[in-house]
Write a protein that holds these residues in place. Structure first.
Motif, PDB file in Angstrom:
ATOM      1  N   GLU A 105      42.520  15.968  39.039  1.00 47.52           N
ATOM      2  CA  GLU A 105      43.067  15.856  40.389  1.00 47.52           C
ATOM      3  C   GLU A 105      44.514  16.331  40.456  1.00 47.52           C
ATOM      4  OE1 GLU A 105      41.991  15.001  43.430  1.00 47.52           O
ATOM      5  OE2 GLU A 105      39.955  15.044  42.649  1.00 47.52           O
ATOM      6  N   VAL A 106      45.311  15.998  39.449  1.00 44.94           N
ATOM      7  CA  VAL A 106      46.731  16.356  39.467  1.00 44.94           C
ATOM      8  C   VAL A 106      46.933  17.853  39.253  1.00 44.94           C
ATOM      9  CG1 VAL A 106      48.934  16.091  38.261  1.00 44.94           C
ATOM     10  CG2 VAL A 106      47.536  14.076  38.781  1.00 44.94           C
ATOM     11  N   PHE A 107      46.246  18.417  38.255  1.00 42.75           N
ATOM     12  CA  PHE A 107      46.517  19.804  37.877  1.00 42.75           C
ATOM     13  C   PHE A 107      45.530  20.806  38.479  1.00 42.75           C
ATOM     14  CE2 PHE A 107      48.110  17.135  34.383  1.00 42.75           C
ATOM     15  CZ  PHE A 107      49.447  17.497  34.419  1.00 42.75           C
ATOM     16  N   GLY A 108      44.482  20.302  39.146  1.00 44.81           N
ATOM     17  CA  GLY A 108      43.454  21.194  39.640  1.00 44.81           C
ATOM     18  C   GLY A 108      43.788  21.904  40.929  1.00 44.81           C
ATOM     19  N   ALA A 109      44.667  21.339  41.756  1.00 42.12           N
ATOM     20  CA  ALA A 109      44.985  21.966  43.039  1.00 42.12           C
ATOM     21  C   ALA A 109      46.395  21.605  43.463  1.00 42.12           C
ATOM     22  CB  ALA A 109      43.988  21.519  44.118  1.00 42.12           C
ATOM     23  N   ALA A 110      47.106  22.583  44.039  1.00 43.43           N
ATOM     24  CA  ALA A 110      48.478  22.349  44.500  1.00 43.43           C
ATOM     25  C   ALA A 110      48.453  21.541  45.790  1.00 43.43           C
ATOM     26  CB  ALA A 110      49.183  23.669  44.734  1.00 43.43           C
ATOM     27  N   PRO A 111      49.440  20.668  45.992  1.00 45.91           N
ATOM     28  CA  PRO A 111      49.528  19.955  47.268  1.00 45.91           C
ATOM     29  C   PRO A 111      49.894  20.904  48.389  1.00 45.91           C
ATOM     30  CG  PRO A 111      51.471  19.521  45.922  1.00 45.91           C
ATOM     31  CD  PRO A 111      50.521  20.293  45.064  1.00 45.91           C
ATOM     32  N   ALA A 112      49.546  20.537  49.607  1.00 44.66           N
ATOM     33  CA  ALA A 112      49.828  21.385  50.768  1.00 44.66           C
ATOM     34  C   ALA A 112      51.327  21.645  50.891  1.00 44.66           C
ATOM     35  CB  ALA A 112      49.309  20.718  52.041  1.00 44.66           C
ATOM     36  N   GLY A 113      51.676  22.883  51.194  1.00 47.19           N
ATOM     37  CA  GLY A 113      53.068  23.230  51.418  1.00 47.19           C
ATOM     38  C   GLY A 113      53.826  23.672  50.195  1.00 47.19           C
ATOM     39  N   VAL A 114      53.204  23.607  49.017  1.00 45.58           N
ATOM     40  CA  VAL A 114      53.880  24.037  47.794  1.00 45.58           C
ATOM     41  C   VAL A 114      53.614  25.517  47.585  1.00 45.58           C
ATOM     42  CG1 VAL A 114      53.974  23.799  45.286  1.00 45.58           C
ATOM     43  CG2 VAL A 114      53.792  21.766  46.729  1.00 45.58           C
ATOM     44  N   ALA A 115      54.673  26.308  47.629  1.00 44.93           N
ATOM     45  CA  ALA A 115      54.543  27.750  47.490  1.00 44.93           C
ATOM     46  C   ALA A 115      54.498  28.152  46.021  1.00 44.93           C
ATOM     47  CB  ALA A 115      55.702  28.448  48.194  1.00 44.93           C
ATOM     48  N   GLY A 116      54.007  29.341  45.766  1.00 46.03           N
ATOM     49  CA  GLY A 116      53.979  29.860  44.414  1.00 46.03           C
ATOM     50  C   GLY A 116      52.744  29.412  43.660  1.00 46.03           C
ATOM     51  N   PRO A 117      52.567  29.923  42.456  1.00 42.85           N
ATOM     52  CA  PRO A 117      51.371  29.613  41.672  1.00 42.85           C
ATOM     53  C   PRO A 117      51.354  28.166  41.211  1.00 42.85           C
ATOM     54  CG  PRO A 117      52.935  30.837  40.343  1.00 42.85           C
ATOM     55  CD  PRO A 117      53.484  30.824  41.734  1.00 42.85           C
ATOM     56  N   TRP A 118      50.160  27.605  41.130  1.00 44.04           N
ATOM     57  CA  TRP A 118      49.976  26.261  40.594  1.00 44.04           C
ATOM     58  C   TRP A 118      49.501  26.399  39.151  1.00 44.04           C
ATOM     59  CZ3 TRP A 118      52.183  22.075  41.732  1.00 44.04           C
ATOM     60  CH2 TRP A 118      51.673  20.821  41.405  1.00 44.04           C
ATOM     61  N   TYR A 119      49.022  25.333  38.569  1.00 49.22           N
ATOM     62  CA  TYR A 119      48.506  25.378  37.208  1.00 49.22           C
ATOM     63  C   TYR A 119      47.150  26.077  37.158  1.00 49.22           C
ATOM     64  CZ  TYR A 119      52.039  21.777  36.273  1.00 49.22           C
ATOM     65  OH  TYR A 119      53.209  21.089  36.147  1.00 49.22           O
ATOM     66  N   ASP A 120      46.887  26.745  36.067  1.00 45.82           N
ATOM     67  CA  ASP A 120      45.564  27.281  35.791  1.00 45.82           C
ATOM     68  C   ASP A 120      44.851  26.241  34.925  1.00 45.82           C
ATOM     69  OD1 ASP A 120      43.325  28.815  35.306  1.00 45.82           O
ATOM     70  OD2 ASP A 120      44.277  30.007  33.731  1.00 45.82           O
ATOM     71  N   LEU A 121      43.968  25.474  35.539  1.00 48.98           N
ATOM     72  CA  LEU A 121      43.302  24.374  34.841  1.00 48.98           C
ATOM     73  C   LEU A 121      41.968  24.848  34.275  1.00 48.98           C
ATOM     74  CD1 LEU A 121      43.244  21.315  34.163  1.00 48.98           C
ATOM     75  CD2 LEU A 121      42.008  20.985  36.307  1.00 48.98           C
ATOM     76  N   VAL A 122      41.775  24.614  32.973  1.00 54.42           N
ATOM     77  CA  VAL A 122      40.516  24.958  32.325  1.00 54.42           C
ATOM     78  C   VAL A 122      40.002  23.729  31.576  1.00 54.42           C
ATOM     79  CG1 VAL A 122      41.035  27.410  32.108  1.00 54.42           C
ATOM     80  CG2 VAL A 122      41.707  25.844  30.277  1.00 54.42           C
ATOM     81  N   VAL A 123      38.696  23.614  31.508  1.00 54.63           N
ATOM     82  CA  VAL A 123      38.052  22.520  30.778  1.00 54.63           C
ATOM     83  C   VAL A 123      37.421  23.111  29.527  1.00 54.63           C
ATOM     84  CG1 VAL A 123      36.315  20.692  30.849  1.00 54.63           C
ATOM     85  CG2 VAL A 123      37.612  21.289  32.919  1.00 54.63           C
ATOM     86  N   CYS A 124      37.791  22.566  28.374  1.00 55.40           N
ATOM     87  CA  CYS A 124      37.338  23.112  27.090  1.00 55.40           C
ATOM     88  C   CYS A 124      36.540  22.067  26.327  1.00 55.40           C
ATOM     89  CB  CYS A 124      38.524  23.563  26.253  1.00 55.40           C
ATOM     90  SG  CYS A 124      39.564  24.804  27.058  1.00 55.40           S
ATOM     91  N   GLY A 125      35.372  22.453  25.850  1.00 58.85           N
ATOM     92  CA  GLY A 125      34.534  21.525  25.105  1.00 58.85           C
ATOM     93  C   GLY A 125      33.493  22.260  24.294  1.00 58.85           C
ATOM     94  N   PRO A 126      32.755  21.546  23.449  1.00 61.49           N
ATOM     95  CA  PRO A 126      31.778  22.177  22.549  1.00 61.49           C
ATOM     96  C   PRO A 126      30.427  22.451  23.208  1.00 61.49           C
ATOM     97  CG  PRO A 126      31.856  19.832  22.141  1.00 61.49           C
ATOM     98  CD  PRO A 126      32.892  20.106  23.197  1.00 61.49           C
ATOM     99  N   GLY A 127      30.365  22.531  24.509  1.00 58.26           N
ATOM    100  CA  GLY A 127      29.101  22.656  25.225  1.00 58.26           C
ATOM    101  C   GLY A 127      29.005  21.545  26.249  1.00 58.26           C
TER     102      GLY A 127
END
Length: 329
Positions: free
Chosen positions: A22-44
């Motif tokens: 929730e925190v890193f997946g989407a920027a809050p409204a009104g925040v300009a510029g790039p947000w985080y690129d969130l990736v989920v990593c696991g063994p399958g």
């Protein structure tokens, strides 16, 4: 764009995983510029409680991330998977900032990242962490511990505190506050020292100081005293101190100083006001007083803080939003 990788495997706790998403997946409204690129990593395909999860990448993607987050580990009596431990260690060796949420600290400890460092985890498991990893200095009394390149949080809600702390480090207080507003959580449950957070500010309004807190925050530019706060709360100064200790974990004056520092941070990020003007607006009186307390609490002078976070609050045309890793102490 800063890459945040969630390291997942069977047995992860879904609450902490969801908090980070929730925190890193989407920027809050009104925040300009790039947000985080969130990736989920696991063994399958992995199981988190009763939920199934399809990762974006394998665990071998972790060393390429700027920040790696390890959610809570459900069964602390079971050794975490070797491939997860190896991947987290490799990510740290590659220069990633690594953070654990709740019992994810057991994964970091197994990787050797907490040796010789202060760390925390859910209060119910601090003794087990200390017993199993004697080279780790386990602190059961804090919400999270920031060692620069390695961070750990206590249980459940403290996972949110640590995630917001990471946003605050990367993008500044005003943007972290915007994230907190979107999620309807307190933006700051910290105080005193930036690295060892011991003074949570409660969100619920069912305590004796519920009406006092907003009253104070509206008057930070005024020279408030403990007697002023006690008078507004309709209690003695001694009783006020007892309630403050119970509700926030600190004294009225220390809590007030923390709020003044936070106000100064927001003004440094969002206005062109001079240091003298900001000192007055934050109730510090003079620029000298502000600089002394700000440097001691935040770790850098106000001018340095402004240069660091101003472009992240107001990105210019050439601002890539890249994450600057903090050096390990």
């Amino acid at each position: 764009m800063t890459t945040v990788a969630l390291a997942v495997t069977d047995g992860m706790l879904h609450f902490e995983l969801s908090v980070a998403y929730e925190v890193f997946g989407a920027a809050p409204a009104g925040v300009a510029g790039p947000w985080y690129d969130l990736v989920v990593c696991g063994p399958g395909t992995v199981r988190a409680g009763r939920f199934g999860l399809e990762p974006d990448h394998g665990l071998d993607r972790l060393p390429g991330a700027d920040t790696v987050i390890v959610p809570g580990w459900a069964d602390i009596d079971e050794d975490p998977p070797a491939d997860l431990v190896d991947a987290v260690r490799a990510a740290h060796e590659a220069g990633a900032r690594v953070a654990s949420l709740c019992t994810g600290a057991f994964v970091l400890a197994a990787a050797g990242l907490l040796d010789g460092r202060r760390a925390t985890t859910h209060w119910a498991h601090t003794r087990a962490l200390a017993a199993r990893h004697p080279r780790v200095t386990v602190d059961p009394d804090v919400l999270y511990v920031d060692n620069g390149s390695v961070l750990t949080s206590a249980g459940k809600a403290a996972a949110m505190d640590l995630c917001l702390h990471l946003v605050r480090l990367d993008r500044g207080s005003s943007i972290a506050n915007a994230v907190a507003r979107r999620l309807v959580v307190p933006p700051h449950r910290d105080g005193g020292q930036a690295q060892f957070v011991t003074t949570p500010v409660p969100a619920p309004d069912n305590h004796p100081l519920a009406e006092l807190f907003p009253w104070v925050l509206e008057r930070l530019d005024q020279p408030l005293t403990v007697e002023d706060l006690a008078r507004q709360a309709r209690m003695s100064s001694r009783n006020l101190g007892r309630h403050f200790r119970s509700v926030t974990g600190t004294t009225p004056l220390q809590w007030l100083l923390t709020q003044r520092i936070r106000r100064a941070q927001e003004l440094l990020e969002t206005t062109d006001d001079g240091i003298d003007t900001i000192a007055a607006a934050a109730g510090m009186g003079t620029a000298t007083t502000l600089r002394r307390h700000f440097n001691r609490t935040v770790g850098v002078p106000p001018d340095t803080y402004r240069r660091t976070f101003r472009s992240r609050t107001r990105p210019g045309p050439n601002d890539s939003g890249r994450h600057r890793r903090r050096p390990e102490p």
